[in-house]
Design a protein around this motif. Structure first.
Motif, PDB file in Angstrom:
ATOM      1  N   GLU A   1      -8.520  -1.072  -7.345  1.00 13.79           N
ATOM      2  CA  GLU A   1      -7.816  -0.220  -6.383  1.00 13.79           C
ATOM      3  C   GLU A   1      -8.790   0.504  -5.456  1.00 13.79           C
ATOM      4  O   GLU A   1      -8.564   0.598  -4.255  1.00 13.79           O
ATOM      5  CB  GLU A   1      -6.937   0.801  -7.113  1.00 13.79           C
TER       6      GLU A   1
ATOM      7  N   ASN B   1      -9.230   0.036  -1.414  1.00 16.43           N
ATOM      8  CA  ASN B   1      -9.150   1.155  -0.459  1.00 16.43           C
ATOM      9  C   ASN B   1     -10.361   1.165   0.469  1.00 16.43           C
ATOM     10  O   ASN B   1     -10.229   1.385   1.673  1.00 16.43           O
ATOM     11  CB  ASN B   1      -9.070   2.483  -1.208  1.00 16.43           C
TER      12      ASN B   1
ATOM     13  N   LYS C   1      -0.841   3.102   5.497  1.00 20.21           N
ATOM     14  CA  LYS C   1      -0.888   1.670   5.800  1.00 20.21           C
ATOM     15  C   LYS C   1       0.438   1.056   6.194  1.00 20.21           C
ATOM     16  O   LYS C   1       0.468   0.068   6.917  1.00 20.21           O
ATOM     17  CB  LYS C   1      -1.509   0.938   4.610  1.00 20.21           C
TER      18      LYS C   1
ATOM     19  N   GLY D   1      -3.909  -2.514   0.349  1.00 22.41           N
ATOM     20  CA  GLY D   1      -3.004  -1.530  -0.252  1.00 22.41           C
ATOM     21  C   GLY D   1      -1.817  -1.312   0.656  1.00 22.41           C
ATOM     22  O   GLY D   1      -1.859  -1.650   1.836  1.00 22.41           O
TER      23      GLY D   1
ATOM     24  N   ALA E   1      -2.164   4.312  -5.733  1.00 22.59           N
ATOM     25  CA  ALA E   1      -3.368   4.173  -6.553  1.00 22.59           C
ATOM     26  C   ALA E   1      -3.999   5.526  -6.880  1.00 22.59           C
ATOM     27  O   ALA E   1      -4.220   5.856  -8.044  1.00 22.59           O
ATOM     28  CB  ALA E   1      -4.360   3.272  -5.850  1.00 22.59           C
TER      29      ALA E   1
END
Ligand code: ADP
Ligand code: MG
Length: 584
Positions: free
Chosen positions: A30, A34, A80, A94, A99
């Motif tokens: 994760e 990112n 996002k 993502g 996360a």
């Protein structure tokens, strides 16, 4: 990057079930995702104590604005996606905004970040649920440190494996991302030691060699860009990448990577397409090595089907399957390598056509085996008795299909699987080494062995066991060891290469063997070494070699099955033969 906003509840509900932090590797994945979404050019990952003690991921990406940091830790807060339609045009790894809050719920997190247009950054600390914020001077970018994972969740912690295994999993979480983003320079350190470094030069080959090891380089060929167009001449799928020729192969799928729209995926059909494209170029039981980039229109792929985002649904899976095969065929044929015969393009065969395992452990290893199970319809209803007593005093008649020895004994005619039999014999002999009953052999010249990053931990953990098996190893350079002596039983069979493969197989779990959780390293090593050393199906054996193998098999105490539990031999008894030929 766009502003971080909380998703409206309707959209949040459309997103596949919550982010799961199952183990340290999930955290690594994760955080690295990112960092990639933030447009970083370099990413540094540090893993300590299997990632349970500490994971740190730093990047030089866009950073998070001071005012938005606390939002980043809220559930369903993301920069996002904003509207439902965005789910059909994902261009980031993502999109769920889950996360950071999920990680902060199970560990202590310290995030420090600065955007390029702010002079002072911010450090945001969540420790045991308590939040602290303070300004911090730092370069633009973000670093996240995660400590004490699951410290407050002893039940979750219990499910974690040994630290070395969790460390290897953390590294394996970065590997496919490093392949998908060759323009980003990755550096991974595990317990202070460099485990992976990619050049970040934008070329897939550089990243692939860093990940797969320098020894693959000479075997890697480019997969020619292959495009399939739809009816309206729009591109339906584009495939490219790198693949190793059939002469380089591995025991497991650790070298097969499929990337769809720059996202590493697990898709059984696509992995099958790769394996099938190689066909008989790769020996039975071995897997090819290939890194494939697949591009499809964003609205024809759904990454939102599974929480880990690893699984994908492809709208035109058959077309993609066909393109992958065509691309690989082109690459393998171009290299002047013999190409196996191909079925019609497309996925008629599909994963279900994978051969059922020829050996069913439930049937017991010494029971009755039906000839039809090997997929040979002509075998009819004949039942082949698997031999009874020890396989002593067998007389060699020949070799069939470069796979089976044909031998005769008192009870009838034996078909002996040469790989399974050799594996069993070697295993027994290696076990004997452990009790000091076998010799070791000094190499005339010490061999330098490349230890790929993911295997370095095994060398350390299993040092004593390697020594008791008869290996004499000493550290030599950052990624190499010096091999001075080997167990005598392995001496004739390229022990250096085999040791290297064994370490990698143990580190990545790609050996296809199962053992008890408490199985000592010596036993694991013996099992994998035996499998890697044994002659393979496809090896032509001379008569003396066959005789030698059968003699040693006769001496083995557990001669009936190989280390994988498949039978080593099948007996066609005299009675059986008489019945089949209508003599009785
Ligand atoms: P998601 O990635 O699904 O949006 P996360 O919880 O992983 O959700 O992250 C929340 C938000 O925090 C991201 O949308 C992004 O805006 C910001 N963020 C997280 N990590 C970084 C990073 N390394 N660099 C820049 N922004 C980041
Ligand atoms: Mg994320």
């Amino acid at each position: 990057m766009a502003r971080i906003q909380q998703l409206d509840p309707h959209l949040a509900a459309k997103i596949a079930a919550g982010e799961v932090i199952e183990r340290p590797a999930s955290v690594v994945k994760e955080l690295v995702e990112n960092a990639l979404d933030a447009g970083s050019r370099w990413i540094r990952v540090e893993v300590e104590g299997g990632g349970i003690d500490r994971i740190s991921v730093s990047d030089d990406g866009c950073g998070i604005g001071t005012a938005e940091v606390s939002l980043a830790f809220r559930r369903h807060a993301t920069s996002k996606i904003h509207v439902e339609d965005d789910l059909d045009h994902l261009h980031t790894l993502g999109f769920r905004g889950e996360a950071l809050p999920s990680i902060a719920a199970v560990a202590d997190v310290r995030l420090a970040t600065r955007t390029a247009d702010e002079r002072v950054g911010i450090e945001y600390v969540v420790e045991a649920g308590a939040i602290e914020e303070r300004p911090v001077a730092r370069q633009a970018g973000t670093s996240v440190v995660v400590e004490h994972l699951f410290a407050r969740f002893p039940a979750r912690r219990k499910f974690l494996r040994a630290r070395s295994v969790e460390s290897a999993a953390c590294l394996q979480a970065v590997v496919p991302l490093a392949l998908a983003f060759p323009e980003v320079q990755f550096a991974v350190r595990v317990d202070g030691r460099e485990a992976l470094r990619t050049p970040g030069d934008g070329r897939l080959r550089g990243a692939a060699v860093a990940v797969l090891g320098a020894e693959v380089d000479p075997y890697l060929v480019d997969v020619p860009e292959t495009v399939l167009d739809g009816e309206a001449e729009q591109v339906v799928v584009r495939v490219g990448g790198l693949c190793a020729t059939g002469s380089y192969h591995r025991s497991g799928r650790s070298g097969m990577h499929v990337i769809v729209n720059r996202r590493p995926v697990h898709n059984r059909a696509l992995l099958y397409a790769v394996a099938e494209a190689y066909g008989s170029l790769v020996p039975v039981g071995r897997q090819p090595v290939a890194v494939l980039n697949v591009e499809v229109p964003p609205d024809e792929v759904d990454f939102n089907v599974h929480p880990s985002k690893l699984e994908v649904k492809l709208l035109r899976e058959r077309a993609v399957f066909g393109a992958v095969q065509r691309a690989l065929r082109g690459a393998l044929a171009g290299g002047g390598w013999p190409v196996a015969t191909w079925g019609p393009a497309g996925s008629e065969a599909g994963p279900s056509a994978e051969q059922a395992p020829p050996w069913d452990p439930q049937r017991g290893d010494w029971g009755v085996v039906s000839a039809t199970r090997a997929g040979d319809a002509q075998g009819g209803r004949a039942e082949l008795l698997v031999g009874g007593e020890r396989l002593e005093g067998l007389r060699v008649l020949g070799q069939a299909g470069k796979t089976y020895l044909i031998a005769e004994g008192d009870a009838g005619v034996y078909l002996v699987d040469q790989h399974a039999a050799h594996e069993r014999v070697l295993l027994e002999e290696l076990r004997a080494s452990l009790t000091g009953r076998q010799e070791r052999q000094l190499l005339l010249e010490p061999a330098v062995i490349e230890v790929p990053p993911d295997a370095a931990g095994v060398v350390e953990t299993a040092a004593a066991d390697l020594a008791s098996l008869g290996f004499d190893i000493e550290p030599f350079g950052p990624r190499q060891v010096l091999l001075r002596a080997v167990p005598a039983v392995l001496a004739a069979r390229q022990p250096g290469r085999i040791l290297g493969e064994t370490l990698v197989a143990l580190a990545t779990g790609s050996h296809g063997l199962t053992w008890e959780a408490q199985a000592p390293w010596s036993e694991r090593l013996a099992l994998v070494l035996a499998c890697k050393t044994a002659v393979r199906s496809g090896d032509t054996l001379e008569r003396p070699e066959m005789e030698e193998l059968l003699r040693r098999l006769g001496e083995a105490t557990l001669c009936r099955t190989c280390a994988h539990g498949r039978p080593t031999a099948i007996l066609l008894s005299h009675a059986q033969l008489e019945r089949e030929f209508g003599r009785r």
